[in-house]
Design a protein around this motif. Structure first.
Motif, PDB file in Angstrom:
ATOM      1  N   HIS A 193      37.286  34.399  26.762  1.00  0.00           N
ATOM      2  CA  HIS A 193      37.842  35.899  26.607  1.00  0.00           C
ATOM      3  C   HIS A 193      38.652  35.716  27.310  1.00  0.00           C
ATOM      4  CE1 HIS A 193      37.547  38.876  23.574  1.00  0.00           C
ATOM      5  NE2 HIS A 193      36.620  40.428  24.985  1.00  0.00           N
ATOM      6  N   PHE A 194      39.605  37.032  26.780  1.00  0.00           N
ATOM      7  CA  PHE A 194      40.876  36.819  27.737  1.00  0.00           C
ATOM      8  C   PHE A 194      41.512  38.043  27.640  1.00  0.00           C
ATOM      9  CE2 PHE A 194      45.338  37.902  28.322  1.00  0.00           C
ATOM     10  CZ  PHE A 194      45.681  36.495  29.600  1.00  0.00           C
ATOM     11  N   ILE A 195      41.130  38.773  28.539  1.00  0.00           N
ATOM     12  CA  ILE A 195      41.069  40.497  28.802  1.00  0.00           C
ATOM     13  C   ILE A 195      42.144  40.625  29.896  1.00  0.00           C
ATOM     14  CG2 ILE A 195      38.608  40.551  28.864  1.00  0.00           C
ATOM     15  CD1 ILE A 195      38.671  40.463  31.940  1.00  0.00           C
ATOM     16  N   ILE A 215      40.663  46.148  30.273  1.00  0.00           N
ATOM     17  CA  ILE A 215      41.011  46.514  29.182  1.00  0.00           C
ATOM     18  C   ILE A 215      40.650  45.465  28.592  1.00  0.00           C
ATOM     19  CG2 ILE A 215      42.447  47.681  27.786  1.00  0.00           C
ATOM     20  CD1 ILE A 215      44.010  48.184  30.438  1.00  0.00           C
ATOM     21  N   ASN A 216      40.034  45.556  26.968  1.00  0.00           N
ATOM     22  CA  ASN A 216      39.956  44.095  25.857  1.00  0.00           C
ATOM     23  C   ASN A 216      40.498  44.947  25.302  1.00  0.00           C
ATOM     24  OD1 ASN A 216      38.623  42.773  24.207  1.00  0.00           O
ATOM     25  ND2 ASN A 216      36.421  43.168  24.630  1.00  0.00           N
ATOM     26  N   ALA A 217      41.939  44.257  25.159  1.00  0.00           N
ATOM     27  CA  ALA A 217      43.003  44.648  24.090  1.00  0.00           C
ATOM     28  C   ALA A 217      42.348  43.884  22.697  1.00  0.00           C
ATOM     29  CB  ALA A 217      43.925  43.435  24.381  1.00  0.00           C
ATOM     30  N   PHE A 218      41.176  42.375  23.213  1.00  0.00           N
ATOM     31  CA  PHE A 218      40.661  42.460  21.163  1.00  0.00           C
ATOM     32  C   PHE A 218      39.866  43.391  20.837  1.00  0.00           C
ATOM     33  CE2 PHE A 218      37.812  39.833  18.219  1.00  0.00           C
ATOM     34  CZ  PHE A 218      38.788  39.363  17.565  1.00  0.00           C
ATOM     35  N   ASN A 219      39.189  44.451  21.289  1.00  0.00           N
ATOM     36  CA  ASN A 219      38.392  45.083  20.956  1.00  0.00           C
ATOM     37  C   ASN A 219      38.740  47.050  20.966  1.00  0.00           C
ATOM     38  OD1 ASN A 219      35.806  47.328  20.309  1.00  0.00           O
ATOM     39  ND2 ASN A 219      34.945  46.342  22.131  1.00  0.00           N
ATOM     40  N   LYS A 220      39.945  47.455  20.769  1.00  0.00           N
ATOM     41  CA  LYS A 220      40.324  48.338  20.846  1.00  0.00           C
ATOM     42  C   LYS A 220      40.437  49.237  21.819  1.00  0.00           C
ATOM     43  CE  LYS A 220      39.242  50.117  16.078  1.00  0.00           C
ATOM     44  NZ  LYS A 220      41.027  49.847  15.705  1.00  0.00           N
ATOM     45  N   GLY A 243      39.467  33.755  40.398  1.00  0.00           N
ATOM     46  CA  GLY A 243      40.544  33.601  39.172  1.00  0.00           C
ATOM     47  C   GLY A 243      39.746  33.998  37.636  1.00  0.00           C
ATOM     48  N   PHE A 244      38.268  34.517  37.387  1.00  0.00           N
ATOM     49  CA  PHE A 244      37.862  35.163  36.030  1.00  0.00           C
ATOM     50  C   PHE A 244      38.235  36.802  37.124  1.00  0.00           C
ATOM     51  CE2 PHE A 244      34.690  31.902  36.140  1.00  0.00           C
ATOM     52  CZ  PHE A 244      35.272  30.862  35.522  1.00  0.00           C
TER      53      PHE A 244
END
Length: 289
Positions: A193-195, A215-220, A243-244
């Motif tokens: 995933h990328f957040i 923030i999750n840009a993929f989920n609004k 790093g995560f």
């Protein structure tokens, strides 16, 4: 142009049946680089010879691919400061005639819309809610859940036009616009995933890595905390590595775009594209930066 006579002569000889002569001509044209592309395109349009057309297409592609490699290397060696610029270089791999000005104007328009609503006394959460409203409700961006592996999800120009993208492309557009508004939103390289993280360096003591929230840009633009990242990593059976949680470098983000593209083209069986993208990957894997 003083070279135009030689270039025109070389282009006329591209259909030579002798492989050695063809190789020599191709080598000379590649040495000229971008300046021969319009000569080649004109010759393609005027020709009815499918072999000549195919050879022209291959030479043009090689010239444009060399240009992408040079520009990516330059971006990398110069410090990789501008994330959007790195993404645009990769974008030109598939879209060599990319109108970068159009992309910047599209992003400027979204930025202006957010800027109009910004108020000095807004909290960090309120600023993100404003960005989310403009980005997802007004402009209609969303994660492409139906065709998640489509390579088009990784190309910024396509995402700006279709309003659909993957985690990384949406995050690049979102964070680039936020940073232009002095809102400190940066990419976080979470596995699978990328957040994004909202960074406040002054609160580094209270918040690990200076991240106030994610923030999750993929989920609004959903907002969540460190404990949610912990839980996500537990589901993946991964140890919580620093790093995560922390913002990652622009180079890591562009590497990840290229990895996504390699995976997409492997699914489609496009072996030539996979080979070329691995060359781009190798440029960013050098250790001299």
């Amino acid at each position: 142009m003083e070279n135009s006579k030689e270039i025109s002569a070389l282009v006329k000889l591209l259909d030579d049946p002798d492989p050695e002569i063809f190789e020599h001509i191709e080598k000379r044209l590649l040495e000229y680089g971008e300046e021969v592309v319009h000569f080649l395109e004109n010759a393609w349009e005027q020709s009815l010879d499918s072999l000549l057309q195919e050879r022209i297409e291959n030479v043009v592609h090689k010239i444009q691919f060399n240009s992408v490699k040079e520009d990516l290397n330059l971006w990398y060696q110069s410090g990789a400061f501008d994330l959007l610029q790195g993404a645009l270089v990769v974008n030109r791999y598939q879209y060599p005639d990319l109108n970068e000005e159009k992309i910047k104007l599209q992003m400027e328009e979204i930025k202006r819309e957010i800027w109009i609503g910004l108020q000095y006394e807004m909290s960090s959460i309120e600023k993100i809610k404003l960005i989310n409203h403009v980005f997802y409700n007004v402009y209609g961006f969303s994660g492409n859940t139906k065709n998640h592996h489509d390579p088009q999800n990784s190309y910024i120009n396509q995402v700006l036009d279709s309003k659909k993208g993957n985690q990384i492309s949406l995050a690049i557009i979102y964070s680039s616009i936020a940073q232009k508004l002095d809102i400190p939103v940066y990419g976080v390289n979470l596995p699978q995933h990328f957040i994004l993280g909202y960074i406040d360096e002054s609160k580094r003591e209270d918040h690990e890595f200076g991240v106030l929230f994610y923030i999750n840009a993929f989920n609004k633009g959903a907002i969540f905390g460190k404990h949610d990242v912990d839980q996500f990593l537990r589901q993946l059976n991964l140890d919580p590595m620093p790093g995560f949680y922390a913002p990652c470098s622009n180079v890591e983000i562009i590497r990840r775009i290229i990895r996504n593209l390699i995976s997409s083209y492997e699914n489609l069986g496009s072996t030539e594209k996979v080979t070329e993208l691995k060359e781009l990957q190798d440029i960013l894997n050098k250790t001299n930066i």
